[in-house]
Design a protein around this motif. Sequence first.
Motif, PDB file in Angstrom:
ATOM      1  N   GLY A  79      -0.754   9.211 -19.447  1.00 54.96           N
ATOM      2  CA  GLY A  79      -0.502  10.693 -20.087  1.00 54.96           C
ATOM      3  C   GLY A  79       0.147  10.091 -21.539  1.00 54.96           C
ATOM      4  N   GLN A  80       0.079  11.125 -22.475  1.00 56.14           N
ATOM      5  CA  GLN A  80       0.580  11.287 -23.735  1.00 56.14           C
ATOM      6  C   GLN A  80       0.422  12.836 -24.223  1.00 56.14           C
ATOM      7  OE1 GLN A  80      -1.698  10.608 -27.341  1.00 56.14           O
ATOM      8  NE2 GLN A  80       0.614   9.572 -28.065  1.00 56.14           N
ATOM      9  N   GLY A  81       2.133  13.453 -23.619  1.00 58.04           N
ATOM     10  CA  GLY A  81       2.321  14.871 -24.004  1.00 58.04           C
ATOM     11  C   GLY A  81       1.621  15.267 -22.722  1.00 58.04           C
ATOM     12  N   GLN A  82       0.517  16.448 -23.132  1.00 56.31           N
ATOM     13  CA  GLN A  82      -0.021  17.202 -22.323  1.00 56.31           C
ATOM     14  C   GLN A  82      -0.817  16.883 -22.263  1.00 56.31           C
ATOM     15  OE1 GLN A  82       1.346  20.189 -20.888  1.00 56.31           O
ATOM     16  NE2 GLN A  82       2.905  19.492 -22.025  1.00 56.31           N
ATOM     17  N   MET A  83      -1.752  15.386 -22.985  1.00 52.16           N
ATOM     18  CA  MET A  83      -2.823  15.395 -23.273  1.00 52.16           C
ATOM     19  C   MET A  83      -2.947  14.279 -22.097  1.00 52.16           C
ATOM     20  SD  MET A  83      -5.122  13.135 -25.641  1.00 52.16           S
ATOM     21  CE  MET A  83      -4.045  11.719 -25.960  1.00 52.16           C
ATOM     22  N   ARG A  84      -4.337  14.142 -20.891  1.00 53.37           N
ATOM     23  CA  ARG A  84      -4.478  13.292 -19.990  1.00 53.37           C
ATOM     24  C   ARG A  84      -5.390  12.254 -20.498  1.00 53.37           C
ATOM     25  NH1 ARG A  84       0.802  13.309 -19.704  1.00 53.37           N
ATOM     26  NH2 ARG A  84       1.682  14.456 -18.940  1.00 53.37           N
ATOM     27  N   LEU A  85      -6.061  11.670 -20.338  1.00 51.45           N
ATOM     28  CA  LEU A  85      -6.963  10.325 -20.275  1.00 51.45           C
ATOM     29  C   LEU A  85      -7.009   9.460 -18.547  1.00 51.45           C
ATOM     30  CD1 LEU A  85      -8.330   8.729 -22.947  1.00 51.45           C
ATOM     31  CD2 LEU A  85      -8.333   7.553 -20.833  1.00 51.45           C
ATOM     32  N   THR A  86      -8.354   9.481 -17.822  1.00 52.60           N
ATOM     33  CA  THR A  86      -8.655   8.847 -17.032  1.00 52.60           C
ATOM     34  C   THR A  86      -9.517   8.460 -17.193  1.00 52.60           C
ATOM     35  OG1 THR A  86      -9.605  10.593 -15.482  1.00 52.60           O
ATOM     36  CG2 THR A  86      -7.082  10.548 -15.031  1.00 52.60           C
ATOM     37  N   ALA A  87      -9.717   6.753 -16.089  1.00 56.60           N
ATOM     38  CA  ALA A  87     -11.126   6.132 -16.644  1.00 56.60           C
ATOM     39  C   ALA A  87     -11.015   4.977 -15.337  1.00 56.60           C
ATOM     40  CB  ALA A  87     -11.249   5.445 -17.761  1.00 56.60           C
TER      41      ALA A  87
END
Length: 164
Positions: free
Chosen positions: A63-71
């Motif tokens: 997570g970075q601010g409102q952004m989400r990355l999953t992997a």
Amino acid sequence: MRSARVAACLLALSLPVMAHAQAQIAFGGLKHDSTLPVEISADLLQVDQADGSATFSGNVQIGQGQMRLTAGTVRVEYVTGDDTTGEISRLLASDGVTLVNGAEAAESREAVYTIASGVIVMTGDVILTQGQNALSSEKLTVNLQAGTGTLDGRVRSIIQTGAD
């Protein structure tokens, strides 16, 4: 109603021609402050002091601010040098990547996020959704600072016209 169907047919006929070119995409929802802290959680962490990297694996969520990355796996490369204190240089995500920010989401096989430039390059079976619209290609380059993106490769799109 008839004019909407005619417009949809014309759009469908023009798609194969448009698909051979790059597609520029507005990423208003993905405009993002890449200077925010990065939070990472995963099932496993392996640290390599020799090359200044850390590899997170198993249900990785970033997570970075409102952004989400999953992997499935994310390798974190840190800035090296005497003046750095754990500053992240790049994130290299693989094993099925999903990037979400607001109503926009993108999926791919791999992604590289260069923190300083705020650029994410997603490759391999890219699918981008913006609301009800969907686009696909082999490569998506997102500039988070400018809020723009470019799709490269065989670009295909499904655009909702709002017609019944």
